[in-house]
Design a protein around this motif. Structure first.
Motif, mmCIF file in Angstrom:
data_model
loop_
_atom_site.group_PDB
_atom_site.id
_atom_site.type_symbol
_atom_site.label_atom_id
_atom_site.label_comp_id
_atom_site.label_asym_id
_atom_site.label_seq_id
_atom_site.Cartn_x
_atom_site.Cartn_y
_atom_site.Cartn_z
ATOM 1 N N THR A 1 -49.953 36.768 1.570
ATOM 2 C CA THR A 1 -49.130 37.916 0.925
ATOM 3 C C THR A 1 -49.972 39.016 0.560
ATOM 4 N N ALA A 2 -49.624 40.109 -0.239
ATOM 5 C CA ALA A 2 -50.233 41.379 -0.622
ATOM 6 C C ALA A 2 -51.549 40.856 -1.369
ATOM 7 N N GLU A 3 -52.778 41.305 -1.127
ATOM 8 C CA GLU A 3 -53.961 40.993 -1.992
ATOM 9 C C GLU A 3 -53.981 41.772 -3.208
ATOM 10 N N ALA A 4 -54.059 41.422 -4.240
ATOM 11 C CA ALA A 4 -54.412 42.401 -5.547
ATOM 12 C C ALA A 4 -53.464 43.525 -5.481
ATOM 13 N N PRO A 5 -52.138 43.418 -5.341
ATOM 14 C CA PRO A 5 -51.200 44.706 -5.350
ATOM 15 C C PRO A 5 -51.485 45.506 -6.584
ATOM 16 N N VAL A 6 -51.571 46.715 -6.631
ATOM 17 C CA VAL A 6 -51.379 47.605 -7.660
ATOM 18 C C VAL A 6 -50.219 47.468 -8.688
ATOM 19 N N GLN B 1 -52.748 28.458 -9.938
ATOM 20 C CA GLN B 1 -52.036 28.997 -11.103
ATOM 21 C C GLN B 1 -52.932 29.433 -12.187
ATOM 22 N N THR B 2 -54.288 29.150 -12.036
ATOM 23 C CA THR B 2 -55.383 29.448 -13.139
ATOM 24 C C THR B 2 -56.227 30.619 -12.508
ATOM 25 N N ARG C 1 -48.835 37.659 -9.956
ATOM 26 C CA ARG C 1 -49.314 37.292 -8.915
ATOM 27 C C ARG C 1 -49.613 35.838 -8.508
ATOM 28 N N GLN C 2 -49.992 35.050 -9.589
ATOM 29 C CA GLN C 2 -50.067 33.490 -9.577
ATOM 30 C C GLN C 2 -48.572 32.998 -9.411
#
Length: 125
Positions: A75-80, A60-61, A87-88
């Protein structure tokens, strides 16, 4: 005893705390202020870096290592186009759900292949 009034306005709040730890005779020393000022700035920078590292241990941080949490929950990493906050939230929701595939379903059989039959473990709350 009243708080000392520093002749130097360059001291940060942290620098004033450090100066307060000195004996009263040294608290007004311009020489000590010249030492404490850069020291307090460096200590503040270190505390900021420590806080940044600490934040990465919690989804969460996390910001810099949020991709690692995303990888953990598959899950998708660093989606644009998706904000860090969103994302958190995704990572947290998947962790709360306790997806079996995220947690590595079949881990018990993988351990058994490594250490052999006859091992055991206990679940702890």
């Amino acid at each position: 005893m009243p708080a000392p009034v520093y002749r130097s306005a360059i001291l940060t709040a942290y620098g004033r705390v450090l100066m307060s730890w000195l004996p009263p005779v040294l608290q007004e020393s311009e020489d000590y202020m010249a030492i404490v000022h850069p020291l307090s700035k460096e200590l503040e920078r270190l505390e900021d870096r420590i806080e940044l590292v600490r934040a990465q241990f919690f989804p969460q941080t996390a910001t810099v290592l949020l991709w690692a949490w995303e990888r953990l929950v598959r899950t998708a990493e660093a989606p644009v186009g998706v904000s860090v906050g969103d994302r958190q939230d995704v990572v947290m929701s998947l962790l709360r759900r306790g997806r079996a595939d995220m947690l590595g379903a079949g881990w018990e059989s993988r351990i058994e292949r490594i250490v052999g039959a006859g091992w055991s473990y206990e679940e702890h709350d």
